[in-house]
Every structure is written in structure tokens, then in C-alpha cells.
Design a protein around this motif. Sequence first.
Motif, PDB file in Angstrom:
ATOM      1  N   GLY A   1       0.826  -1.204   0.000  1.00 39.07           N
ATOM      2  CA  GLY A   1       0.000   0.000   0.000  1.00 39.07           C
ATOM      3  C   GLY A   1       0.859   1.252   0.000  1.00 39.07           C
ATOM      4  O   GLY A   1       1.878   1.323   0.701  1.00 39.07           O
ATOM      5  N   VAL A   2       0.470   2.239  -0.798  1.00 38.56           N
ATOM      6  CA  VAL A   2       1.169   3.523  -0.880  1.00 38.56           C
ATOM      7  C   VAL A   2       0.107   4.610  -0.821  1.00 38.56           C
ATOM      8  O   VAL A   2      -0.859   4.569  -1.582  1.00 38.56           O
ATOM      9  CB  VAL A   2       1.955   3.659  -2.206  1.00 38.56           C
ATOM     10  CG1 VAL A   2       2.722   4.976  -2.244  1.00 38.56           C
ATOM     11  CG2 VAL A   2       2.889   2.472  -2.415  1.00 38.56           C
ATOM     12  N   PHE A   3       0.251   5.576   0.097  1.00 42.83           N
ATOM     13  CA  PHE A   3      -0.766   6.635   0.111  1.00 42.83           C
ATOM     14  C   PHE A   3      -0.163   8.021   0.284  1.00 42.83           C
ATOM     15  O   PHE A   3       0.910   8.197   0.837  1.00 42.83           O
ATOM     16  CB  PHE A   3      -1.837   6.364   1.175  1.00 42.83           C
ATOM     17  CG  PHE A   3      -1.515   6.843   2.565  1.00 42.83           C
ATOM     18  CD1 PHE A   3      -1.821   8.139   2.972  1.00 42.83           C
ATOM     19  CD2 PHE A   3      -0.935   5.991   3.495  1.00 42.83           C
ATOM     20  CE1 PHE A   3      -1.546   8.577   4.256  1.00 42.83           C
ATOM     21  CE2 PHE A   3      -0.653   6.410   4.780  1.00 42.83           C
ATOM     22  CZ  PHE A   3      -0.947   7.712   5.170  1.00 42.83           C
TER      23      PHE A   3
ATOM     24  N   GLY B   1      -2.576  13.239  -2.302  1.00 41.89           N
ATOM     25  CA  GLY B   1      -2.968  13.444  -3.690  1.00 41.89           C
ATOM     26  C   GLY B   1      -2.063  12.669  -4.619  1.00 41.89           C
ATOM     27  O   GLY B   1      -1.793  11.499  -4.398  1.00 41.89           O
ATOM     28  N   VAL B   2      -1.547  13.352  -5.640  1.00 42.99           N
ATOM     29  CA  VAL B   2      -0.736  12.669  -6.651  1.00 42.99           C
ATOM     30  C   VAL B   2       0.757  12.784  -6.393  1.00 42.99           C
ATOM     31  O   VAL B   2       1.557  12.162  -7.093  1.00 42.99           O
ATOM     32  CB  VAL B   2      -1.058  13.184  -8.066  1.00 42.99           C
ATOM     33  CG1 VAL B   2      -2.516  12.948  -8.398  1.00 42.99           C
ATOM     34  CG2 VAL B   2      -0.690  14.659  -8.220  1.00 42.99           C
ATOM     35  N   GLY B   3       1.169  13.560  -5.392  1.00 43.19           N
ATOM     36  CA  GLY B   3       2.594  13.722  -5.127  1.00 43.19           C
ATOM     37  C   GLY B   3       3.292  12.411  -4.834  1.00 43.19           C
ATOM     38  O   GLY B   3       4.441  12.202  -5.235  1.00 43.19           O
ATOM     39  N   GLY B   4       2.592  11.513  -4.156  1.00 46.63           N
ATOM     40  CA  GLY B   4       3.175  10.226  -3.823  1.00 46.63           C
ATOM     41  C   GLY B   4       3.491   9.365  -5.029  1.00 46.63           C
ATOM     42  O   GLY B   4       4.180   8.338  -4.901  1.00 46.63           O
ATOM     43  N   LEU B   5       3.027   9.779  -6.208  1.00 50.67           N
ATOM     44  CA  LEU B   5       3.399   9.053  -7.423  1.00 50.67           C
ATOM     45  C   LEU B   5       4.906   9.118  -7.655  1.00 50.67           C
ATOM     46  O   LEU B   5       5.472   8.223  -8.294  1.00 50.67           O
ATOM     47  CB  LEU B   5       2.656   9.624  -8.633  1.00 50.67           C
ATOM     48  CG  LEU B   5       1.134   9.413  -8.664  1.00 50.67           C
ATOM     49  CD1 LEU B   5       0.530  10.150  -9.854  1.00 50.67           C
ATOM     50  CD2 LEU B   5       0.772   7.932  -8.713  1.00 50.67           C
ATOM     51  N   SER B   6       5.571  10.150  -7.141  1.00 57.61           N
ATOM     52  CA  SER B   6       7.033  10.215  -7.271  1.00 57.61           C
ATOM     53  C   SER B   6       7.686   9.101  -6.453  1.00 57.61           C
ATOM     54  O   SER B   6       8.717   8.542  -6.854  1.00 57.61           O
ATOM     55  CB  SER B   6       7.568  11.586  -6.844  1.00 57.61           C
ATOM     56  OG  SER B   6       7.384  11.809  -5.455  1.00 57.61           O
TER      57      SER B   6
ATOM     58  N   TYR C   1      -2.253   2.199  -4.845  1.00 60.07           N
ATOM     59  CA  TYR C   1      -1.984   3.607  -4.590  1.00 60.07           C
ATOM     60  C   TYR C   1      -3.277   4.293  -4.170  1.00 60.07           C
ATOM     61  O   TYR C   1      -4.273   4.259  -4.898  1.00 60.07           O
ATOM     62  CB  TYR C   1      -1.415   4.292  -5.832  1.00 60.07           C
ATOM     63  CG  TYR C   1      -1.013   5.729  -5.560  1.00 60.07           C
ATOM     64  CD1 TYR C   1       0.248   6.025  -5.070  1.00 60.07           C
ATOM     65  CD2 TYR C   1      -1.911   6.776  -5.758  1.00 60.07           C
ATOM     66  CE1 TYR C   1       0.611   7.334  -4.786  1.00 60.07           C
ATOM     67  CE2 TYR C   1      -1.566   8.080  -5.477  1.00 60.07           C
ATOM     68  CZ  TYR C   1      -0.300   8.355  -4.995  1.00 60.07           C
ATOM     69  OH  TYR C   1       0.041   9.660  -4.705  1.00 60.07           O
ATOM     70  N   PHE C   2      -3.255   4.917  -2.990  1.00 62.49           N
ATOM     71  CA  PHE C   2      -4.429   5.596  -2.437  1.00 62.49           C
ATOM     72  C   PHE C   2      -4.170   7.102  -2.409  1.00 62.49           C
ATOM     73  O   PHE C   2      -3.299   7.568  -1.681  1.00 62.49           O
ATOM     74  CB  PHE C   2      -4.701   5.080  -1.022  1.00 62.49           C
ATOM     75  CG  PHE C   2      -6.048   5.479  -0.466  1.00 62.49           C
ATOM     76  CD1 PHE C   2      -6.351   6.798  -0.202  1.00 62.49           C
ATOM     77  CD2 PHE C   2      -7.003   4.524  -0.190  1.00 62.49           C
ATOM     78  CE1 PHE C   2      -7.583   7.170   0.312  1.00 62.49           C
ATOM     79  CE2 PHE C   2      -8.245   4.873   0.327  1.00 62.49           C
ATOM     80  CZ  PHE C   2      -8.532   6.192   0.572  1.00 62.49           C
TER      81      PHE C   2
ATOM     82  N   SER D   1      -4.727   9.334   8.078  1.00 64.48           N
ATOM     83  CA  SER D   1      -3.696   8.322   7.859  1.00 64.48           C
ATOM     84  C   SER D   1      -4.085   6.989   8.479  1.00 64.48           C
ATOM     85  O   SER D   1      -3.942   5.922   7.850  1.00 64.48           O
ATOM     86  CB  SER D   1      -2.359   8.795   8.442  1.00 64.48           C
ATOM     87  OG  SER D   1      -1.934   9.998   7.836  1.00 64.48           O
ATOM     88  N   LEU D   2      -4.607   7.028   9.694  1.00 64.72           N
ATOM     89  CA  LEU D   2      -5.019   5.796  10.373  1.00 64.72           C
ATOM     90  C   LEU D   2      -6.196   5.148   9.651  1.00 64.72           C
ATOM     91  O   LEU D   2      -6.250   3.917   9.502  1.00 64.72           O
ATOM     92  CB  LEU D   2      -5.375   6.106  11.829  1.00 64.72           C
ATOM     93  CG  LEU D   2      -4.198   6.526  12.714  1.00 64.72           C
ATOM     94  CD1 LEU D   2      -4.694   7.028  14.059  1.00 64.72           C
ATOM     95  CD2 LEU D   2      -3.216   5.377  12.918  1.00 64.72           C
ATOM     96  N   ALA D   3      -7.133   5.962   9.183  1.00 63.60           N
ATOM     97  CA  ALA D   3      -8.294   5.424   8.473  1.00 63.60           C
ATOM     98  C   ALA D   3      -7.890   4.782   7.148  1.00 63.60           C
ATOM     99  O   ALA D   3      -8.405   3.719   6.769  1.00 63.60           O
ATOM    100  CB  ALA D   3      -9.315   6.538   8.238  1.00 63.60           C
ATOM    101  N   ILE D   4      -6.979   5.403   6.440  1.00 62.28           N
ATOM    102  CA  ILE D   4      -6.526   4.859   5.153  1.00 62.28           C
ATOM    103  C   ILE D   4      -5.797   3.538   5.355  1.00 62.28           C
ATOM    104  O   ILE D   4      -5.982   2.582   4.589  1.00 62.28           O
ATOM    105  CB  ILE D   4      -5.636   5.881   4.424  1.00 62.28           C
ATOM    106  CG1 ILE D   4      -6.485   7.066   3.951  1.00 62.28           C
ATOM    107  CG2 ILE D   4      -4.908   5.236   3.239  1.00 62.28           C
ATOM    108  CD1 ILE D   4      -5.677   8.262   3.512  1.00 62.28           C
TER     109      ILE D   4
END
Length: 252
Positions: free
Chosen positions: A8-10, A13-18, A34-35, A55-58
Motif C-alpha cells: 500500500g502507498v498513500f 494526492g498525486v505527489g506520492g506518485l514520485s 496507490y491511495f 492516515s489511520l483510516a486509510i
Amino acid sequence: MERDRPIGVFDSGVGGLSILRALRAELPGEDFVYFSDAGHAPYGEKGEDFVSDRSLAIAVDLLEAHRIKALVVACNTATAAAVHLLRAQHTHLPVVGVEPALKPAAALTKTGRVGVLATRGTLSSAKFQTLRASLAGQAEFVLVPCDGLAAAIEADDRAQVEALCRAYTRFDGDVDTVVLGCTHYPFATEVFVDLLGPEIELVETGEPVARQTGRLLETQDLLRPEGGGHVQWRTTGDEQALRSAAARWLGL
């Protein structure tokens, strides 16, 4: 088998795509979920309690819906607010966070002055202040809260991105190294290079995070050596916007 489960990656928004880009390069045998929590973005301008709760909910959602075997918090603000809570609540789950690359930057700088571009939430966090204090005497860090920049990158608003980058890179003195302290900012690297010049070293965190994820999986015998390569997409915002960003920046 547990090793066949996705990672899991969260991010907000889309910044975590990096970070996802670096993870896929380092761990080609792995599947990912990807969340993007775009419906509650931007995290960097929200309170710490709000970011922790999200963060905890995700994490719970990703565990219950996708049975993830590891979690990468691909957001500096969420890492600062919640990575310790995630590790305490999910002791069985490898959790990897990100933080601004101050230590590598301090090792690189020749002038001893390092610019740090990050969200206001990251720069004001206790975790960041502890990191900065641990490097006292190694470099002078010039902190720049970049309000609105992550949102402009998210919206793919080129004119706004350029205007904000110009405003936030007006360093006084001899800064020779700049930390991109938000996972969104590597997607504006071209703009930063145009403004700062190629002689300024830009430092980000994707590759170190990917290597650390691989080390943790190997330690727990969770590495998937082959297969994989699939990414599932989740978002609380506009799904088409997420897919467009993935196509634009990752070629997916």
C-alpha cells in the motif's frame, strides 16, 4: 501467499506518485495499491490531528480491502504527523515513511547553506524539528514553507507552478543545495532547474524510500522476486484526475 500481497502507498494526492515511481523501479516484482486522499487534500495546510486521523483510516482501509503486506506513507506531512501512530497500531505491518532529505543534503553542500522547500505542516512538525536539530552544525537550513505549490502541481497548472516556484526560490546568499521536501515537488524539477540553474543540487527522497522498503520486505521474507508490476488505484477525489496524473508522470 503473504509475499504475493500488494504494497500500500498513500498520499494526500498525486505527489506520492514520485515515490511510487521509485518503488516500481526498485521492486519490479511487486504489486501496489496507490491511495490518493485528494478529497481531503492538501494535508500540508491542515492540522496534525486531522492528518493523523486520515492516515489511520486509510491504513485500515488498505488492510481490510486489499490485505496489504507493507505500507509506504508517501507524504512528508502524513509521515511527520502519523508514522509513529501507524507503527504502534499495526505492529505486524512494515511501515515506511518519508522525510525531507536533510542529511543527504548536508553531506552534499559545499557552501554549508541548504534550502528546504516543504509544506508548512512538515516544517512545523516535531518530527522535522528533531531531524533538523540532529544535524546542528553540519549545515544551515533555510526553511521555505511553499503554500499552494502542491495544489498547483496537483492541478497541473503550469503557470501557477512556475510563479510559485519562482517566489519560493529567491534565496539570499550562497545556497548550493535544495531539498524538495514534499513528494509533489519532484514533478516540478524541470521548473526548479530552469529557475535555479543546473549547478544547484536538488535532493529528493524517492530512491532511499524504495531501498528501505526493499530492505524491510527482505528482512521479513516478504519480497516477491517476480510477477507483479500491477497497480490498483484508489482515491477519495476525481478518479480520472488520478489516472491522468499516473499517465502523465509514470506512463501508466
